[in-house]
Every structure is written in C-alpha cells, then in structure tokens.
Scaffold this motif. Sequence first.
Motif, short mmCIF file in Angstrom:
data_model
loop_
_atom_site.label_atom_id
_atom_site.label_comp_id
_atom_site.label_asym_id
_atom_site.label_seq_id
_atom_site.Cartn_x
_atom_site.Cartn_y
_atom_site.Cartn_z
N LEU A 215 14.79 73.68 58.05
CA LEU A 215 13.74 72.67 57.97
C LEU A 215 12.43 73.23 57.45
N SER A 216 12.22 74.54 57.67
CA SER A 216 10.93 75.15 57.33
C SER A 216 10.63 75.06 55.83
N VAL A 217 11.63 74.75 55.02
CA VAL A 217 11.41 74.58 53.58
C VAL A 217 10.53 73.35 53.32
N TYR A 218 10.61 72.37 54.23
CA TYR A 218 9.89 71.10 54.03
C TYR A 218 8.45 71.17 54.50
N PRO A 219 7.59 70.33 53.96
CA PRO A 219 6.26 70.14 54.55
C PRO A 219 6.41 69.53 55.95
N ALA A 220 5.38 69.72 56.78
CA ALA A 220 5.45 69.34 58.19
C ALA A 220 5.86 67.88 58.40
N TRP A 221 5.28 66.95 57.63
CA TRP A 221 5.57 65.53 57.86
C TRP A 221 7.05 65.23 57.62
N LEU A 222 7.61 65.88 56.58
CA LEU A 222 9.02 65.63 56.26
C LEU A 222 9.93 66.21 57.36
N GLN A 223 9.49 67.33 57.93
CA GLN A 223 10.26 67.91 59.03
C GLN A 223 10.40 66.92 60.18
N VAL A 224 9.27 66.24 60.48
CA VAL A 224 9.30 65.26 61.58
C VAL A 224 10.26 64.13 61.26
N VAL A 225 10.21 63.64 60.01
CA VAL A 225 11.10 62.55 59.61
C VAL A 225 12.55 62.99 59.77
N VAL A 226 12.87 64.18 59.24
CA VAL A 226 14.25 64.64 59.27
C VAL A 226 14.74 64.80 60.71
N ARG A 227 13.87 65.28 61.58
CA ARG A 227 14.27 65.47 62.98
C ARG A 227 14.71 64.16 63.64
N CYS A 228 14.27 63.03 63.09
CA CYS A 228 14.63 61.74 63.70
C CYS A 228 15.92 61.17 63.13
N THR A 229 16.44 61.73 62.05
CA THR A 229 17.60 61.11 61.39
C THR A 229 18.91 61.55 62.05
N PRO A 230 19.93 60.73 61.94
CA PRO A 230 21.16 60.97 62.71
C PRO A 230 21.95 62.21 62.28
N LEU A 231 22.08 62.45 60.98
CA LEU A 231 22.91 63.60 60.61
C LEU A 231 22.27 64.91 61.06
N TYR A 232 20.94 64.93 61.08
CA TYR A 232 20.26 66.14 61.52
C TYR A 232 20.72 66.52 62.94
N GLN A 233 20.94 65.52 63.79
CA GLN A 233 21.39 65.79 65.17
C GLN A 233 22.70 66.57 65.14
N GLY A 234 23.63 66.08 64.33
CA GLY A 234 24.93 66.72 64.24
C GLY A 234 24.82 68.13 63.67
N VAL A 235 24.04 68.28 62.60
CA VAL A 235 23.89 69.58 61.95
C VAL A 235 23.28 70.58 62.92
N ALA A 236 22.18 70.19 63.56
CA ALA A 236 21.47 71.12 64.44
C ALA A 236 22.34 71.48 65.64
N MET A 237 23.04 70.49 66.18
CA MET A 237 23.90 70.74 67.34
C MET A 237 25.02 71.70 66.98
N ILE A 238 25.70 71.44 65.88
CA ILE A 238 26.85 72.27 65.51
C ILE A 238 26.39 73.68 65.12
N ARG A 239 25.27 73.74 64.40
CA ARG A 239 24.76 75.06 64.00
C ARG A 239 24.35 75.87 65.24
N GLY A 240 23.71 75.20 66.21
CA GLY A 240 23.29 75.88 67.44
C GLY A 240 24.48 76.40 68.24
N LEU A 241 25.51 75.56 68.37
CA LEU A 241 26.68 75.96 69.14
C LEU A 241 27.41 77.12 68.45
N ASP A 242 27.51 77.04 67.15
CA ASP A 242 28.18 78.09 66.39
C ASP A 242 27.51 79.44 66.64
N ALA A 243 26.17 79.42 66.72
CA ALA A 243 25.44 80.67 66.91
C ALA A 243 25.28 81.01 68.39
N GLY A 244 25.80 80.15 69.28
CA GLY A 244 25.67 80.39 70.71
C GLY A 244 24.24 80.23 71.20
#
Lengths: 278, 323, 279
Positions: A215-244
């Motif tokens: 997400l850090s590639v984006y400007p701050a406002w876009l980061q906030v928008v992306v954090r609210c979208t549904p696929l981001y939930q899946g991506v962040a969750m799966i990436r977090g679990l994969d890395a423990g």
Amino acid sequence: MSGSTALPQNGSAALPLRITPALFLSGRRARKVVERNILVYRRGWVFFVSGFFEPFFYLLSIGVGLNKLVGHLPLGGHTVAYTAYVAPGLLASSAMNGAVFDSTFNIFFKLRIAKTYDAMLSTPLAPTDIALGELAWALMRGSIYSAAFLGAMAGFGYVLTPWAILCFPAAVLTTFAFAGVGMAATSYMRSWQDFDKVSLAIIPLFLFSATFYPLSVYPAWLQVVVRCTPLYQGVAMIRGLDAGLFSWSILGHAVYLGIMGVVGLGVTARRLATLLLP
Amino acid sequence: MPGSEELSRVTSTLRDGEPMVSAHGLVKRFGDFVAVDDIDFEIARGESYGLLGPNGAGKTSTMRMIACMSPVSEGTLRVLGMDPATDGARIRSRIGHVPQEDTLDLELTVLDNLMIYGRYFDLPRRVIRQRAEALLEFSQLADRAHDKVEPLSGGMKRRLTIARALVSEPELLILDEPTTGLDPQARHLLWDRLYRLKLQGVTLVITTHYMDEAEQLCDRLAVMDRGKVAAEDSPAALIARYSTREVVELRFSPTENEAMAAKLDGLVGRLEILPDRLLLYTDDGDGTLAEVHSLGCHPDSSLVRRSTLEDVFLRLTGRSLVE
Amino acid sequence: MTVPAATRAPVPDPGPQRTRRRMATPPWARALGYWLYQYKRTWRGSITTSFLYPVLYLSAIGVGLGSLVNHHAHTVDGVKYIDFLAPGLMAATAMQIGGNEAMYPVMGAIKWMRTYFAMLATPLGVVDVLIGHLAWIALRLTAVSAIYLAIMALFGTVHSPFALLAIPAGVLTGMAFAAPIAAFAATQMNDAGFSALYRFGLIPLFLFSGTFFPVTQLAGWLQIVAEATPLYHGVALCRALTLGHLDAGPDVAHGTYLVALTVLGFALARRSFRRRLVT
C-alpha cells in the motif's frame, strides 16, 4: 408451486427470519441444487480441470519474469522475494474471480436464460434452498481451486511459513463473501450488457487492492480508500497468515468478509423470491 | 449487384410459361442419409404450393434447396428460370425465405430487424423505411416498432419474420412451417396475411404438417413421406382420389378395437384401426353408422365427418400426419 | 402462365427508386452493416471501457509496480518500465479483443441468434458474411488501438511519431488472432473449446510473450517458443514503433508474420464457414 406458495403471503418482511435459521436447516434440500450442478458439470470436467493451470501460469510468469525486475519487498520487518510477496495476493484475487464468475455468469444464465430456477421452484425447493445451494456450489469449486493454488505456491517454494495452511480457510471465506454479493448483484441484472459493469467492479479491485505491491506505493488518501475495499481484506488476511503475522486486523478482515457474504446471501434469497414467486 | 436490378431485368430470367420453380429427380443427401429422394414438381407463377408431411419427410431440405441455401445433391432444380448452383445470389435477391426457426436479432428492435435485413438486399434506407411502415401495419406490429424483439410473443415474432422476408418485395415467398407452435388465433391471423399476399400475386411455397393449414392455403399439394412425393394434386382432388366422401369415427374401449373391427369387417370398403378409434370410409356416413348399431356394436362415442387430408395421408403412408 | 409482364410484379408498384441506378454497396459491406447496427446498442459501455481499462492498467502496473521496478532494476531493456509495458499491453489488448470478437459472436451468429443464416437467405454469400464480420472486428480494433495510443500519450509513453503506425500494428495483431479463431469457432458445437483456448492459448501468451518482461529472461527453449507466438511479434512491433527503436529487418519480419497468419486464418475460416453454413 407446492411448498413454496406460502412465501408470497408471508411477504418480504417474514423472509429474513426464514433465512437465518434456514442457513442451518435447509441444507438437505439445497443439496439437490448442488447435485444438479455436479450432474451438469460432469460433462464439463475438462473445463474444470483446465482451471488449475491458470494460477500455475501466473505464478510461473511472475517467478521467471517480474521477480527479477522487482527484487525483494519488505513484509513484517523482513524482506521477502517478490514472488512470495505477490502469491497470496493472487490467491485472494483468484478466489474473488472464481466466486464472481460462478455467481454472476452461471447464475444469470440459469435465472434468465435457461429458467432452471423456475423449474426448481415448481418442486418442494424454496428460493432459500436455491441461494444456499448455489453458494455451496461456488464454495466447493472455490475450495478446490484455492487448495490447488496453495499447493502450487508451496511447490514453487513461494510459501513463507507453515501458517500458510490457514490461507486455505481464508481463501474460502473470500470466496464466500464475493459469491454472496455476486449472486445478489446478479439478481438485479437484466441483460448480458450488465456484465460489463461486473468487470468494471472487478478489474480495479484486482489491480489496486495491494495485490501486486505494498500500500505504501500509494498516496495516503488512496491507501485509506483501498483499506475499505473488499478484496483488500482478503489480500491482507491471506498475506498476513502466510507470513505468520497474527494481529487483530486479521480478525477484522475476516468479520468484514463474513458480513459481506451473509448480507449477499440474504439479499439473494429475498430477490429470488420476488423475481420467481411474484 | 443483384439487389439493385431494374424491374425489366427482374422478369427477364423467366421465359413465358416457364414455371417459377421446377425440380426433376431432385435428391438431397447428408452423408449416407437421403433426406430428399428423387422428387419432381413444378410450381407456376402466382400459385400457392404446399409440401405436406410429418417431421423428417424431407420438406425442410427441399425448401432450403429452393431458397438456394443448401446445394442440390443430384437432379436439376431451377428457380425463377435460374440454376441455384450458379445464380444463388441473383435468385435469393428475388425470393423471401421464412425459415422454420426464426433468425431474428432478439436484441435489436422490431424496426431495426427490418432495416438491417433490407440493407442485405442493398435497398436504400429511405425505401426500406417506407416499406417497413407498410409491413409493420400489415403484420400488426406497428405499435411495437421500437420494442426489442426478445419479449414479443411467438406469433408476433413469426409475423415479424414474414414481414422481414417481404421487405425485398419478393416474387416467391418460401415459408417453412409458418404456424407451428402458434395458438389458434395467431394462426388464423397469419393465414389471413398469407392469403392477402397470394391475392397480390406472390407465389407461395409452404411446408406444413397441419392438414387444415394445407387445405386453407394451398392450391396444390405434394404429400411427402420419407423423402418421396407420395401424391400431388389440389386438396379436393387428393381427397376425392384417395378417400371417400365421409368418414365414421368409432371409439370403443381400447381393448375392444380389434374385436369390433372383426365384427364390422365387410361393412365398408376400407376400415382403419388406430390406437384410439376405428375409421370407416364410406360415402354415406349416417347410413353406415345405423348399420354399425344394427350389427349390435355400441361405441362409447361416434362421429360422422367429411374426409380430410389426414385420411389421404393415412391411406398413402399407413401413418398419421401428426404423431 | 401467360400473364402480361407488367402485372407480374408481386407488388405492382416498382417505385421510382428501383429504376434509378446507384452505386451498389458491396455485399460484404452490407454484412458489416449488421454489426454496426448491433453496436448502436452497446457502444457507450464499450467506448467507456476502452478508455478506462488502459488508464487502470497503466496506473496500477505501469506506475505502481513500475515504481518498484525503477527502484530495483532501474530500467528494462534500457527504458523505463512503463515505457516497456504500455505498448505490450496495447498489443495484448488487441489480441484479447480480436480473440473475443471471433469467439462468442461467431458462435452466436451460427447457433444462438442464427444471424449468419438470416444473411444467407438474402443475396449475401458465405464469403460476404465472413468478410463482413472480420471487417467489423478490424474496425473495433482500430478504435481500441487508437484510444490506447491516446492514453499512452497521456502517460508520456509515446516517444516517436512512428507511434501512429502502432494503430495499424495493433489492428494487425488483433486480426492475426481473430481470423484463425473465427475459423476455429465455426467448427465448435459449444463454447467449451473457448475456455480451453483462453486458458491454454490467450492467457499463457498474455503472460509470457514479452508484455510484462523481456522474453530474454525465459529459459532458452521457452524463449524460442515465446518468440514463435503471434503476440510476441505484435508486442515487439508496437514497442518498436512507440519507442522509436526501429530496425527494418526484424520489424518487417514481425509485420509479415502477422499478415501471413491473418491470411492463413482467413483461408481456414472460409473453409470452416462453408462447411458449417452450407449444408
């Protein structure tokens, strides 16, 4: 319309009450819907099997191509190879795509063109059974594809920790969320042209949900928008679990997706009743 | 280009007295299967000619050859004095084809279906628009001109397909089962429209498996069965030749049919045993029915009626027309 | 039948327009007319996505992922990542549009809507029907490629006036897929073959034909396979034109390859259309 004729009199107000317990109760009849799908699908098994190759091609392409161009990326205080970074993102988006395809294209065809549900509703099956059955079917297919994807990830050595096994239920949950909402959206579609709108929703999610880079590639406002979208939930969750990397935020993502799926399912059952049993 | 020919050239392909369509020894094969098996017929200008037969008799294959949409396997076929093998496009520019299954564009409007079809004939838009107006009136679709085709009823779609086939003002109109699947009201409306075309001088070729349709619309009929023409004449002449004036229909309980038939043997010249009834062919129906009763046979129900093409077909092929 | 000639016309009003000579529209152009009519219904959505998707892809992959590539590898084949990527995506989009338009619409016109049969009941012949449809696909490709080039210019990825030739190059890339795929589609009884074509044809090409990374990164034999694919030649041609890195020998070879595939595809399509439509 035996069995389901009671619905219109009950009116839409009574429906939500039926749906919640129905989630647990009407499984046996919903199974008939799944059985029909399997029957139809047995003839299309080549199509089903060929679906395993797609994630394989994607992982291979990124492994031999982009990995070298992008190098390593930071993840949870460590740096990981780009392939390991991007693989969970692709798993999440393939769960989304599969779920959306199954729940829009296929269901639109049965609802509007083949009139499959009209035939089903002239039997003891009720709209809730259909919604649950189709959802179960999407989950079954999604689970098989997710498991295969995870296997391919492990095979390529793109998995970070043994916790990656938890990516499987997380991917199934992602499938559930998008299948539920996809079905609900399909019940409002009128023509094949409306599928352009589905792509219009799916492609930005696929491209911008931190699937391919942090997400850090984006400007701050876009980061906030992306954090609210549904696929981001899946991506962040799966990436977090994969890395423990366990944190409360993973639970947050899971709750978001769970609510999304349940709401979608509820809307679908209600819409099917109004569409098919007017 | 064929579509923009002048009228003078349009009539020049047909010599005086030459039939609109003539077929001699016509054969259509699909691999080993012979769909049309050595048939001959001629259709005169202004005539309304029918091909009557059950499904699979070879009617559609014959029609598609006349419409220059399917190559002739053997024999000669001339349409408007030309050979479909070499002059297909010129012939098609002067005929209208109503296929068995509608080929309308369901997602375009009624009017656009006519417009685009007219463009295939290279008619100027202005001309198509004028004709479309008249055709929509003719087919009672004027108020649906700007609606999409998909939600229209079966009868409306069928009328639109016919209107579309007329947009090029064809001399020969080929209709493959024009009313199959329509309700009685829609059928009668279509028959009325086809009759008007006939009065305008359009030559009609119609396939059907409905005897009432054939009797109503056709000057002359070929009764087809298994790729062959079993008989050909006007409906009345066919009935006169292959049946009696009247028919007595007797219904017994199904198990009694054979026994009753034996009992009535010799009463009339011809007796047919169908699964659900007996048919007695006679010139005096009431007289025959009285004799049936006097022989001690008491059917559950009985009916005296005039002979129809159905009886002709049964006589010629030993089978019913509509299974 | 000795009716006087004057009364023979079915509708006895020939009208002035029938006697006036005018230039005839070639039959294939009348078939093309059908697809233009069809497009009246869908052009808004189609044009919107033609603008939107390049913007989305170029910002997400070109700018977003590009920032990581610029940070790590700095350049790809000597240029910025987005400059490398954009012409590749343009060619890949042409492939996708060309392929798509030759799959479901062809099958629909044979099986579902039976549009081709409606055309064949008129003076149009099989070859007119085929050319009309391919001409329509070429028109679509022209519009999509032109829009793509305009968006590329907005992203600053057009570096040579030769880039204008990337429009015909895009059309050619799309047609090199459309013609053979139309030939294939006309042999299919249902759409199962299309999924296979996507999964084992178009998607691997999209991923490995030099759109996202140089094919030189592939292992030896895989590189040879990639360089044999039509998309590789389309990508290489579009890239040479937008970057202005022209090299007559290879560029003529790319173009020739694509023209040859289009012509071969047309010949095959003519055969399979005849077999399917004339029975």
